[in-house]
Design a protein around this motif. Sequence first.
Motif, PDB file in Angstrom:
ATOM      1  N   VAL A   1      39.801 -52.429  -7.050  1.00  0.00           N
ATOM      2  CA  VAL A   1      39.410 -51.146  -6.467  1.00  0.00           C
ATOM      3  C   VAL A   1      40.510 -50.675  -5.530  1.00  0.00           C
ATOM      4  CG1 VAL A   1      37.765 -49.955  -4.973  1.00  0.00           C
ATOM      5  CG2 VAL A   1      36.941 -51.629  -6.660  1.00  0.00           C
ATOM      6  N   LYS A   2      40.972 -49.462  -5.769  1.00  0.00           N
ATOM      7  CA  LYS A   2      41.941 -48.836  -4.869  1.00  0.00           C
ATOM      8  C   LYS A   2      41.201 -47.807  -4.023  1.00  0.00           C
ATOM      9  CE  LYS A   2      45.372 -48.786  -8.600  1.00  0.00           C
ATOM     10  NZ  LYS A   2      44.508 -48.291  -9.690  1.00  0.00           N
ATOM     11  N   VAL A   3      41.451 -47.813  -2.751  1.00  0.00           N
ATOM     12  CA  VAL A   3      40.788 -46.886  -1.832  1.00  0.00           C
ATOM     13  C   VAL A   3      41.719 -45.710  -1.562  1.00  0.00           C
ATOM     14  CG1 VAL A   3      39.793 -46.564   0.450  1.00  0.00           C
ATOM     15  CG2 VAL A   3      39.424 -48.717  -0.785  1.00  0.00           C
ATOM     16  N   ILE A   4      41.309 -44.532  -1.993  1.00  0.00           N
ATOM     17  CA  ILE A   4      42.088 -43.309  -1.734  1.00  0.00           C
ATOM     18  C   ILE A   4      41.751 -42.838  -0.325  1.00  0.00           C
ATOM     19  CG2 ILE A   4      42.685 -40.993  -2.512  1.00  0.00           C
ATOM     20  CD1 ILE A   4      41.518 -41.692  -5.244  1.00  0.00           C
ATOM     21  N   VAL A   5      42.711 -42.952   0.572  1.00  0.00           N
ATOM     22  CA  VAL A   5      42.435 -42.693   1.987  1.00  0.00           C
ATOM     23  C   VAL A   5      42.646 -41.235   2.386  1.00  0.00           C
ATOM     24  CG1 VAL A   5      43.009 -45.068   2.581  1.00  0.00           C
ATOM     25  CG2 VAL A   5      44.774 -43.300   2.773  1.00  0.00           C
ATOM     26  N   GLU A   6      43.250 -40.453   1.515  1.00  0.00           N
ATOM     27  CA  GLU A   6      43.583 -39.050   1.805  1.00  0.00           C
ATOM     28  C   GLU A   6      44.389 -38.942   3.104  1.00  0.00           C
ATOM     29  OE1 GLU A   6      44.069 -36.874  -0.373  1.00  0.00           O
ATOM     30  OE2 GLU A   6      42.053 -36.165  -0.841  1.00  0.00           O
ATOM     31  N   ALA A   7      45.502 -39.640   3.119  1.00  0.00           N
ATOM     32  CA  ALA A   7      46.348 -39.761   4.308  1.00  0.00           C
ATOM     33  C   ALA A   7      46.771 -38.431   4.927  1.00  0.00           C
ATOM     34  CB  ALA A   7      47.584 -40.602   3.985  1.00  0.00           C
ATOM     35  N   PRO A   8      47.055 -37.377   4.131  1.00  0.00           N
ATOM     36  CA  PRO A   8      47.471 -36.117   4.757  1.00  0.00           C
ATOM     37  C   PRO A   8      46.432 -35.518   5.701  1.00  0.00           C
ATOM     38  CG  PRO A   8      48.019 -36.101   2.432  1.00  0.00           C
ATOM     39  CD  PRO A   8      47.152 -37.296   2.660  1.00  0.00           C
ATOM     40  N   LEU A   9      45.180 -35.935   5.568  1.00  0.00           N
ATOM     41  CA  LEU A   9      44.122 -35.399   6.421  1.00  0.00           C
ATOM     42  C   LEU A   9      43.863 -36.251   7.660  1.00  0.00           C
ATOM     43  CD1 LEU A   9      41.438 -34.402   3.736  1.00  0.00           C
ATOM     44  CD2 LEU A   9      43.304 -33.008   4.670  1.00  0.00           C
ATOM     45  N   LEU A  10      44.555 -37.387   7.770  1.00  0.00           N
ATOM     46  CA  LEU A  10      44.236 -38.349   8.823  1.00  0.00           C
ATOM     47  C   LEU A  10      45.309 -38.417   9.900  1.00  0.00           C
ATOM     48  CD1 LEU A  10      43.050 -41.356   6.600  1.00  0.00           C
ATOM     49  CD2 LEU A  10      41.698 -39.419   7.447  1.00  0.00           C
ATOM     50  N   SER A  11      44.866 -38.754  11.097  1.00  0.00           N
ATOM     51  CA  SER A  11      45.816 -39.085  12.156  1.00  0.00           C
ATOM     52  C   SER A  11      46.381 -40.474  11.883  1.00  0.00           C
ATOM     53  CB  SER A  11      45.112 -39.089  13.516  1.00  0.00           C
ATOM     54  OG  SER A  11      44.178 -40.163  13.580  1.00  0.00           O
ATOM     55  N   ALA A  12      47.433 -40.845  12.584  1.00  0.00           N
ATOM     56  CA  ALA A  12      48.016 -42.174  12.411  1.00  0.00           C
ATOM     57  C   ALA A  12      47.000 -43.261  12.730  1.00  0.00           C
ATOM     58  CB  ALA A  12      49.255 -42.324  13.290  1.00  0.00           C
ATOM     59  N   LEU A  13      46.194 -43.029  13.758  1.00  0.00           N
ATOM     60  CA  LEU A  13      45.172 -44.017  14.125  1.00  0.00           C
ATOM     61  C   LEU A  13      44.109 -44.127  13.042  1.00  0.00           C
ATOM     62  CD1 LEU A  13      43.895 -46.002  16.074  1.00  0.00           C
ATOM     63  CD2 LEU A  13      42.809 -44.060  17.253  1.00  0.00           C
ATOM     64  N   GLU A  14      43.664 -42.972  12.518  1.00  0.00           N
ATOM     65  CA  GLU A  14      42.666 -42.990  11.448  1.00  0.00           C
ATOM     66  C   GLU A  14      43.213 -43.677  10.197  1.00  0.00           C
ATOM     67  OE1 GLU A  14      40.120 -38.912  12.440  1.00  0.00           O
ATOM     68  OE2 GLU A  14      41.985 -38.798  11.293  1.00  0.00           O
TER      69      GLU A  14
ATOM     70  N   THR B   1      44.583 -37.852  -3.131  1.00  0.00           N
ATOM     71  CA  THR B   1      44.127 -37.337  -4.420  1.00  0.00           C
ATOM     72  C   THR B   1      45.107 -36.325  -4.997  1.00  0.00           C
ATOM     73  OG1 THR B   1      42.917 -35.503  -3.384  1.00  0.00           O
ATOM     74  CG2 THR B   1      41.707 -37.581  -3.730  1.00  0.00           C
ATOM     75  N   GLY B   2      45.856 -35.665  -4.106  1.00  0.00           N
ATOM     76  CA  GLY B   2      46.704 -34.564  -4.533  1.00  0.00           C
ATOM     77  C   GLY B   2      45.983 -33.232  -4.529  1.00  0.00           C
ATOM     78  N   PHE B   3      44.682 -33.240  -4.189  1.00  0.00           N
ATOM     79  CA  PHE B   3      43.892 -32.015  -4.202  1.00  0.00           C
ATOM     80  C   PHE B   3      43.593 -31.479  -2.806  1.00  0.00           C
ATOM     81  CE2 PHE B   3      43.244 -33.652  -8.386  1.00  0.00           C
ATOM     82  CZ  PHE B   3      43.022 -32.547  -9.195  1.00  0.00           C
ATOM     83  N   ALA B   4      43.795 -32.289  -1.781  1.00  0.00           N
ATOM     84  CA  ALA B   4      43.494 -31.854  -0.418  1.00  0.00           C
ATOM     85  C   ALA B   4      44.652 -31.065   0.173  1.00  0.00           C
ATOM     86  CB  ALA B   4      43.202 -33.061   0.470  1.00  0.00           C
ATOM     87  N   GLU B   5      44.341 -30.200   1.111  1.00  0.00           N
ATOM     88  CA  GLU B   5      45.382 -29.472   1.823  1.00  0.00           C
ATOM     89  C   GLU B   5      46.197 -30.471   2.660  1.00  0.00           C
ATOM     90  OE1 GLU B   5      43.980 -26.216   4.117  1.00  0.00           O
ATOM     91  OE2 GLU B   5      42.813 -25.327   2.486  1.00  0.00           O
ATOM     92  N   GLY B   6      47.461 -30.170   2.810  1.00  0.00           N
ATOM     93  CA  GLY B   6      48.295 -31.012   3.655  1.00  0.00           C
ATOM     94  C   GLY B   6      49.260 -31.879   2.892  1.00  0.00           C
ATOM     95  N   GLY B   7      49.184 -31.832   1.535  1.00  0.00           N
ATOM     96  CA  GLY B   7      50.176 -32.560   0.760  1.00  0.00           C
ATOM     97  C   GLY B   7      49.659 -33.832   0.141  1.00  0.00           C
ATOM     98  N   GLY B   8      50.583 -34.688  -0.240  1.00  0.00           N
ATOM     99  CA  GLY B   8      50.242 -35.929  -0.915  1.00  0.00           C
ATOM    100  C   GLY B   8      50.934 -37.109  -0.278  1.00  0.00           C
ATOM    101  N   ALA B   9      51.667 -37.854  -1.094  1.00  0.00           N
ATOM    102  CA  ALA B   9      52.329 -39.063  -0.598  1.00  0.00           C
ATOM    103  C   ALA B   9      53.558 -38.723   0.222  1.00  0.00           C
ATOM    104  CB  ALA B   9      52.734 -39.935  -1.782  1.00  0.00           C
ATOM    105  N   ASN B  10      53.779 -39.487   1.276  1.00  0.00           N
ATOM    106  CA  ASN B  10      55.052 -39.410   1.990  1.00  0.00           C
ATOM    107  C   ASN B  10      55.461 -40.803   2.452  1.00  0.00           C
ATOM    108  OD1 ASN B  10      54.322 -39.881   4.899  1.00  0.00           O
ATOM    109  ND2 ASN B  10      53.080 -38.040   4.568  1.00  0.00           N
ATOM    110  N   VAL B  11      56.744 -40.956   2.693  1.00  0.00           N
ATOM    111  CA  VAL B  11      57.319 -42.261   2.996  1.00  0.00           C
ATOM    112  C   VAL B  11      56.709 -42.870   4.254  1.00  0.00           C
ATOM    113  CG1 VAL B  11      59.444 -43.355   3.802  1.00  0.00           C
ATOM    114  CG2 VAL B  11      59.482 -41.917   1.748  1.00  0.00           C
TER     115      VAL B  11
END
Length: 216
Positions: free
Chosen positions: A120-133, A153-163
């Motif tokens: 199971v991979k957990v999609i965290v939707e990182a672009p929507l989260l603070s560093a702490l979250e 997911t690639g569907f949320a506002e704020g982008g997708g993957a970043n380094v």
Amino acid sequence: MERAEFAERIDHTVLGPETTWADVEAVLDAAETHGMNACIPPCYVAEAADYAPDVRLVTVAAFPHGQAAPRAKEFEAERAWKDDADELDVVVNPGRLHAGDTDAVAEELERVVAAVPMPVKVIVEAPLLSALELRTVCEIAEEAGAAFVKTATGFAEGGGANVADVRIMSEYLPVKASGGIGTFEEAVAMLDAGAERIGASAGVGIVEAFDPSVFE
């Protein structure tokens, strides 16, 4: 790294709202030809398993917003397993994280992971989260027994993957970098940052642009 090993790290993806069986079939054909995995909508998993039995099948749950009830996420996981999926990418509930309701997030992820004998991979939707979250949800995923954390997911506002996000996430679990990765160079940047898997609708182009000298 050889091309075959690189291709095995690519989840060639089709998850748009208008995805047809013909679209899935094309992704499966490409995945089989190039040695990639295929990430497809759950409604097509059973057909896909029959059509392309040698392709590693990845599907999703609570996609794309993560706000399904915990039992619904659990049911989706069980259904995917029964339909012969090999891996599941489940979307966390960002609203629960924002509200600080970490117990609810932990409980639902534990239920999903326990429901199926597959990674199971957990999609965290990182672009929507603070560093702490982001760190909090990665800790929760790790404690729940997840196999990977996935950037977006690639569907949320704020982008997708970043380094930067991949580097943080890789401190906890293997990372699937997904969302906006369209070129070989972008995929390599994610791998260099610590990703183990790449999710992309541009999988064919990424693999065909493979340059072994980059990994020497």
